[in-house]
Structure formats: structure tokens, C-alpha cells
Write a protein that holds these residues in place. Structure first.
Motif, short mmCIF file in Angstrom:
data_model
loop_
_atom_site.label_atom_id
_atom_site.label_comp_id
_atom_site.label_asym_id
_atom_site.label_seq_id
_atom_site.Cartn_x
_atom_site.Cartn_y
_atom_site.Cartn_z
N VAL A 46 30.61 49.01 38.70
CA VAL A 46 29.37 49.44 37.81
C VAL A 46 28.23 49.89 38.65
CG1 VAL A 46 27.51 48.85 36.40
CG2 VAL A 46 29.99 48.49 35.68
N LEU A 48 27.53 54.04 37.58
CA LEU A 48 26.64 53.90 36.55
C LEU A 48 25.51 55.14 37.00
CD1 LEU A 48 25.69 52.73 34.24
CD2 LEU A 48 23.76 51.50 35.62
N ILE A 86 27.25 58.37 36.16
CA ILE A 86 27.34 58.53 34.57
C ILE A 86 25.92 58.84 34.10
CG2 ILE A 86 27.87 57.37 32.24
CD1 ILE A 86 29.78 55.77 33.65
N LEU A 87 24.89 58.37 34.38
CA LEU A 87 23.70 58.49 33.90
C LEU A 87 23.25 60.32 34.49
CD1 LEU A 87 21.58 55.38 34.37
CD2 LEU A 87 22.73 56.26 32.30
N GLY A 146 27.05 54.64 29.50
CA GLY A 146 26.59 53.82 30.51
C GLY A 146 26.02 52.39 30.40
#
Lengths: 79, 113, 239
Positions: free
Chosen positions: C117, C121, C124-125, C152
């Protein structure tokens, strides 16, 4: 393109029937997510990339997540 | 062709609503009908041999499919997940009250009161 | 018995739909309506001249993506209503599933999940923000960008025991929604119409073009992302 459309359509119908008839809830949700992913393919064939990207992020991601979180909250899978 | 796929999916969803007894299966059937209707609306705007409705380097002049159904469906999908979450939370409340999600058991418990 | 009746009813419905195909246009041979042509040429009030990528200037709406220009500019009032529907459903989820504590498992999540993650993350953001900032040029926009950001946030909830975002999401959501209406009111004050495109629209295809369209789509992206992460946060609490 027509053969691909028919193939995807048959897969969608199979996954829809399985989503309704599956005994376990979790199988049903995963099958529903598969239906959404296949519909993304149809959207791309029909020249609608905006709708395809929305359906990919919503149908495959959030719908399944919301349903599984609700299922876990009522205490798991019951037969 | 895509017309027939969406019709059959709508039929499957209605069959699910009529036969299933678990409330979660109702939500699943409604989501199937939702997807099918979105596919149907998009297929009403498709024109053979035309391009994605975005001006770009590759399509500098307009030769586009109908953008209006796409704009309608774009928001409808996100609304769909919102209403699905509302339905799922209602199911959580129903389970807390009756401790089951089967329609017939809920009817029995309601009659016993 | 019940299944047979249900099968008959759904087969009848399918036959009814197939019969009604005769009044529909044939698949792939639809004609563009006058309204769609006006939207594509970006001149609802004008004389329907052709738009050319990278050359046409100062149109009614400078977004290269026609779907975006319909959603955010021509039918923006409609979109405001739909965002309100989404807000109402998120509010309903919060009201029905009232609870205070975040659900915990009492043990740490999987090591692979926690580590990956941290790597995934930010990507993804970043992808979500890219999707809604470039909503007027490429496929995408505020609605898919917001859902990608919410996905996310879901990953963060799965991997971190103490993480709770419900207060921040309510704050961001209410401010983004209010700013959308403020943009509309500014348009009312300058141009005389609610949500009119009052900024210069620039050349079709530039990043800084299309007037208020990128601003409104960024606001919608924040609002949708905050609402859907609020729904996830509500589902994660135990009452």
C-alpha cells in the motif's frame, strides 16, 4: 468485431445467471464484478471511453467493495 | 446485437427478482438491470465507422458517435453505486432487527409479533 | 412452479422488447440529432461551424472532450442535481449506519498488504488526480477520478488499523459542493445565467482552456471522492 461481441455477450449472460443462482453470496458478488468488467469491453467497442473508465473504477472496484463490506458487517456468509 | 444482449440481461435480472428469496440477491439483480440499461442507452448512440467523441491529434475534425447518451450514462453509473450503498446499509439494519435476510423468515417473524 | 412462472414472465418481457426493436433505429445506423450536432460543433446559439483541433479559438466551450463539455458546461445544472442525489445517498448511509467506533480486527493486517500500500497508494492517488485534471482533454473527469481516489482510500482502510477519515471527508465534501454553487453564482453575476462559462475558453486542446470546465470538474472530483470514501468509512464503523 461481431464475433468478439457475441463471445463477450455470452460470457456476460453466463456470469449474470451465476450471480443470481450462486449459493454463496461471495461468489455472487465476484460474478457481478466480472459482469461489470465485461460490460467495460462492450463500452470500449461502442466508442465510449468515458463511460468505460467510469464503469471500470465503479463496477469492478467500489460496487464489490460496498457489497462485501455490508456482507461482513452482518456477520459473514450464510448458506 | 448489443440490443439483444441488454434485453436478455434485463430478463435475467427480472427473473432473479421474482425467484430469489434472499434480500442481497435482490440488490444483485437490480445491479444487473442497471448495467443492462446502461449498455442499451450507450448502444442507441453508436454509429458504425465513427470515432470517439474527443477532439485530438488523430481526429482533428468532427466525425463522432453520438455524445449525448454517454453524458447521461456517465453520471448514472456513479449515482448507481450511491444508491447501492444506501440499499446495502438498509439491509444491514434489516439484519440487525430480524437476524435473517430471507424474505419468508422475515414474514414469519413479523406475523408472530 | 414459481420458477416456471418467473421464467415465463421474463421471457414475455424479452419478447416484448424484441418486438419493440422495429421502432428503434438499426444498431450502428443511428442518425445524429440536431442537438448532438450543436453540442459537437460547440455552437448551440451560433451557426454550427466545424471545430478544428488546435486551431479553433474562443468557442462557447473549449473542452476537447465533447462528453465533458456536455456534462459540465451545457448540462451543468443537471450535474449539480446528480451530485446532490449522490450527497443525499451518502447522507442516508451515514444516518442509517450510525456508529462511533472504527471496526478493528485485533491483529495487524498482512505484511504484504501493508508494504505494498505504501508503494501503490501514491500512484493511485496521482492517477486519480490526473484523470480529473485532464478531464476536458482525455477520457475521464471528476466522476471516475473521484471513484479512483475512493478506491485508494479503501486500500488505506484495509491496511491501517487506526486510520479514520470521516471528519476530513465531510469537510472536503461540503466545501467542494459549496464552491460549485459559488462558481454558478459568479456566473449569474457576470453573465446573467446560472453556471455560465464566464472565463475565456482558449484554444481547443490546451491544458489551460475551456474556462470553468476544469475548475468545476476538479471540484466534482473532490466531492465524489470525499462522498464515496465517507460511505466506505460509514460501512467500516460498528454500531
Amino acid at each position: 468485431m461481431t464475433i468478439a461481441t457475441i463471445f463477450v455477450g455470452i460470457l456476460m449472460i453466463i456470469s449474470a445467471i451465476y450471480a443470481i443462482e450462486a449459493k454463496k453470496m461471495l461468489d455472487s458478488f465476484i460474478s457481478l464484478s466480472l459482469l461489470s468488467l465485461l460490460s467495460v469491453f462492450l463500452f470500449v467497442i461502442m466508442k465510449a471511453p468515458d463511460v468505460a473508465i467510469t464503469e471500470a473504477s465503479v463496477g469492478a472496484g467500489l460496487t464489490t467493495a460496498v457489497l462485501i463490506l455490508a456482507l461482513r458487517r452482518i456477520g459473514g456468509d450464510e448458506e | 446485437m448489443v440490443y439483444y444482449i441488454s434485453f436478455i440481461l434485463i430478463g435475467i435480472g427480472i427473473y432473479g427478482i421474482l425467484t430469489q428469496k434472499n434480500l442481497f440477491k435482490f440488490l444483485v439483480s437490480l445491479t444487473i438491470i442497471d448495467t443492462a440499461i446502461n449498455i442499451f442507452i450507450i448502444s442507441l448512440g453508436y454509429i458504425e465507422g465513427k470515432d470517439v467523441p474527443i477532439y485530438s491529434k488523430y481526429t482533428p475534425v468532427a466525425n463522432f458517435v453520438d455524445p449525448l447518451p454517454q453524458a447521461l450514462v456517465l453520471t448514472a453509473i456513479v449515482i448507481g453505486v450511491g444508491t447501492l450503498a444506501l440499499g446495502a446499509s438498509l439491509l444491514v439494519r434489516v439484519y440487525e432487527k430480524y437476524e435473517t435476510l430471507e424474505v419468508e423468515e422475515i414474514a414469519v417473524k413479523e406475523a408472530r409479533k | 412452479m414459481r420458477r416456471v412462472f418467473a421464467l415465463l414472465i421474463s421471457l414475455g418481457l424479452i419478447l416484448f422488447f424484441v418486438n419493440s426493436l422495429s421502432i428503434l433505429p438499426e444498431y450502428g445506423n443511428v442518425e445524429l440529432s440536431k442537438v448532438s450536432n450543436a453540442y459537437i460543433n460547440k455552437s448551440v446559439n451560433g451557426n454550427n461551424e466545424k471545430v478544428k483541433f488546435g486551431e479553433s479559438k474562443d468557442l462557447e466551450d473549449g473542452a476537447a472532450n465533447v462528453v465533458t463539455s456536455i456534462v459540465v458546461d451545457y448540462r451543468s445544472f443537471d450535474t449539480l442535481g446528480e451530485v446532490t442525489v449522490l450527497f443525499t445517498s451518502a447522507l442516508g448511509v451515514g444516518l442509517i449506519l450510525h456508529g462511533f467506533k472504527r471496526k478493528t480486527y485485533g491483529r495487524l493486517p498482512n505484511f504484504i498488504l501493508r508494504v505494498s500500500v505504501g508503494i501503490l497508494l501514491p500512484l493511485i492517488l496521482l492517477f486519480g488526480v490526473y484523470v480529473f485534471v485532464h478531464g476536458h482533454l482525455t477520457p475521464g473527469g471528476g466522476f471516475p477520478g473521484g471513484t479512483i481516489i475512493a478506491a485508494g482510500i479503501l486500500l488505506l482502510y484495509l491496511s491501517n488499523e487506526e486510520f479514520d477519515l470521516s471528519k476530513t471527508s465531510k469537510f472536503v465534501e461540503s466545501y467542494a459542493g459549496s464552491l460549485y454553487i459559488v462558481v454558478g453564482l459568479v456566473g449569474l453575476a457576470i453573465g446573467g445565467v446560472f453556471l455560465i462559462n464566464f472565463l475565456p475558453t482558449g484554444v481547443v486542446g490546451d491544458l489551460f482552456s475551456a474556462g470553468i470546465v476544469p475548475i468545476v470538474y476538479i471540484l466534482i472530483g473532490f466531492k465524489v471522492g470525499a462522498e464515496l470514501s465517507g460511505v466506505i468509512a460509514d460501512l467500516y464503523r460498528e454500531g
